[in-house]
Enzyme design. Structure first.
Site, PDB file in Angstrom:
ATOM      1  N   ARG A 144       0.809  -1.226   0.000  1.00  0.00           N
ATOM      2  CA  ARG A 144       0.000   0.000   0.000  1.00  0.00           C
ATOM      3  C   ARG A 144       0.843   1.277   0.000  1.00  0.00           C
ATOM      4  O   ARG A 144       0.297   2.378   0.024  1.00  0.00           O
ATOM      5  CB  ARG A 144      -0.963   0.000   1.192  1.00  0.00           C
ATOM      6  N   LYS A 145       2.164   1.123  -0.049  1.00  0.00           N
ATOM      7  CA  LYS A 145       3.024   2.302   0.021  1.00  0.00           C
ATOM      8  C   LYS A 145       3.171   2.980  -1.344  1.00  0.00           C
ATOM      9  O   LYS A 145       2.798   2.444  -2.376  1.00  0.00           O
ATOM     10  CB  LYS A 145       4.404   1.913   0.544  1.00  0.00           C
TER      11      LYS A 145
END
Length: 387
Positions: free
Chosen positions: A185-186
């Site tokens: 999710r980065k």
């Protein structure tokens, strides 16, 4: 009945360039860790962040663990950690038999409050782990001043903040040691992965050795003429990042500006569409920093039933989450400490879809659904923008 297209909370921006990079690794015959791609990634990170060295590892938790070992944290030492975050910093402290002491956060940014840190410094305090909360850099100028005054180390947990800045400097280069995450999710991702960045090459060398069972790179040893046999002189860990992941990250790091621009546009659209919504507050970014927008968290009015709002959104195919954790409230870290601001944010924050692949029409749909859910599940029943 027509099915409604799902809008996920998170989505990784991986494509043909990343696939081509993986194919190169397959052709090379070295997919394991600390090979050519890993070394190239470390050099790329050191250049980008203008740090003495970078160590690619399996995840940010591993980077935090290695950082504290390299900084000499011992059993019984106290390390002040930001309370409102994924609890990885507190885990890392506990791995070494040290004591995490939780510092409350600012209500506007969710980042650690320097005054709260100052109030917690005691005779056993050896350092501070500041967290760039969901992409918002912490207040490093006053934190570093405190650390210098009391001879403490500062570690920057920049897990969520790739691409953010503080006073013109990049997140990831705001303390003597910084830790990055490349989780799915980065802002830059290889699915899983992390890195340790250090101003002192000795810190990085210590971390690199310990990340490979204490014997260093097998790839390097295999290229030495003869038969060098490494000796295990201390306990190390298997925290290596595969060359497959490193190759993906070389592409992703190169794309950070592009992907961050898209996330920033999504955040701006949310802010505009929700500006008049009285049942929530949108994120506020101080003038001296920029946000990486790993997550977009709104703070709901105290009269809103957050669980019911989340259930409504998910029923419409819209991903959402609680935000992040007030670590001191988690059973494994129960210590009797009180961090009231973090506890309040923990109970009122709601993460709504945020990633670089969101279309403007999807953002509009999220906002429409969110407004409807707020009105359906608020005891104040704000209608038409007025109480």
């Amino acid at each position: 009945m027509l099915s409604v297209e799902a809008i996920p909370l998170v989505h990784a921006s991986l494509g043909e360039r990343e696939l081509a990079a993986v194919a190169e690794v397959f052709a090379s015959g070295w997919p394991a860790g600390q090979g050519p791609k890993g070394k190239a990634l470390e050099a790329q990170l050191a250049r980008k962040y203008q740090m003495s060295d970078a160590v690619a590892v399996s995840n940010c938790g591993a980077a935090l663990h290695l950082a504290l070992m390299a900084l000499g944290v011992q059993p019984g030492d106290e390390v002040i950690v930001a309370d409102y975050t994924f609890p990885a910093p507190a885990h890392a402290v506990r791995y070494l038999g040290a004591v995490p002491v939780f510092a409350d956060v600012r209500p506007d940014t969710g980042t650690v409050d320097p005054q709260a840190v100052a109030d917690l410094i005691g005779p056993r305090t050896v350092g501070v782990i500041a967290v760039d909360t969901v992409g918002m850099p912490a207040d490093y100028a006053p934190l570093q001043a405190l650390a210098d005054r009391h001879q403490l180390f500062v570690v920057e947990d920049a897990a969520c903040a790739v691409g953010a800045t503080y006073q013109g400097r990049q997140a990831g280069a705001l303390a003597e040691v910084a830790c990055l995450s490349f989780h799915g999710r980065k802002g830059a991702t290889s699915g899983e992965g992390g890195a340790l960045l250090a101003t002192d090459p000795a810190i990085a060398a210590n971390a690199r050795l310990r990340s490979s069972f204490g014997i260093g790179s097998i790839f390097d040893l295999g290229n030495v003429v003869g038969l060098p046999i490494p000796e295990f002189t201390e306990i190390g860990y298997n925290f290596k990042l595969s060359d497959i992941a490193a190759a993906i990250l070389q592409v992703q790091i190169d794309r950070i500006d592009e992907l961050l621009a898209r996330r920033t546009a999504v955040a701006a659209q949310y802010a505009e569409l929700l500006a008049d919504e009285e049942l929530l507050t949108v994120p506020q970014v101080p003038d001296d920093r920029t946000h990486a927008w790993q997550s977009y968290m709104v703070t709901l009015d105290a009269d809103v039933d957050r669980a019911a709002v989340a259930a409504d959104l998910r029923a419409q195919g819209i991903g959402c989450g609680h935000g992040t954790w007030a670590t001191h409230l988690q059973p494994v870290f129960a210590s009797g400490q009180s961090c009231p601001v973090a506890a309040d944010l923990f109970h009122r924050n709601l993460a709504i879809p945020m990633h670089a692949e969101l279309a403007a029409s999807q953002v509009e749909r999220v906002v429409d659904a969110l407004r409807g859910a707020l009105r359906a599940h608020s005891t104040t029943r704000v209608l038409g923008g007025a109480a």
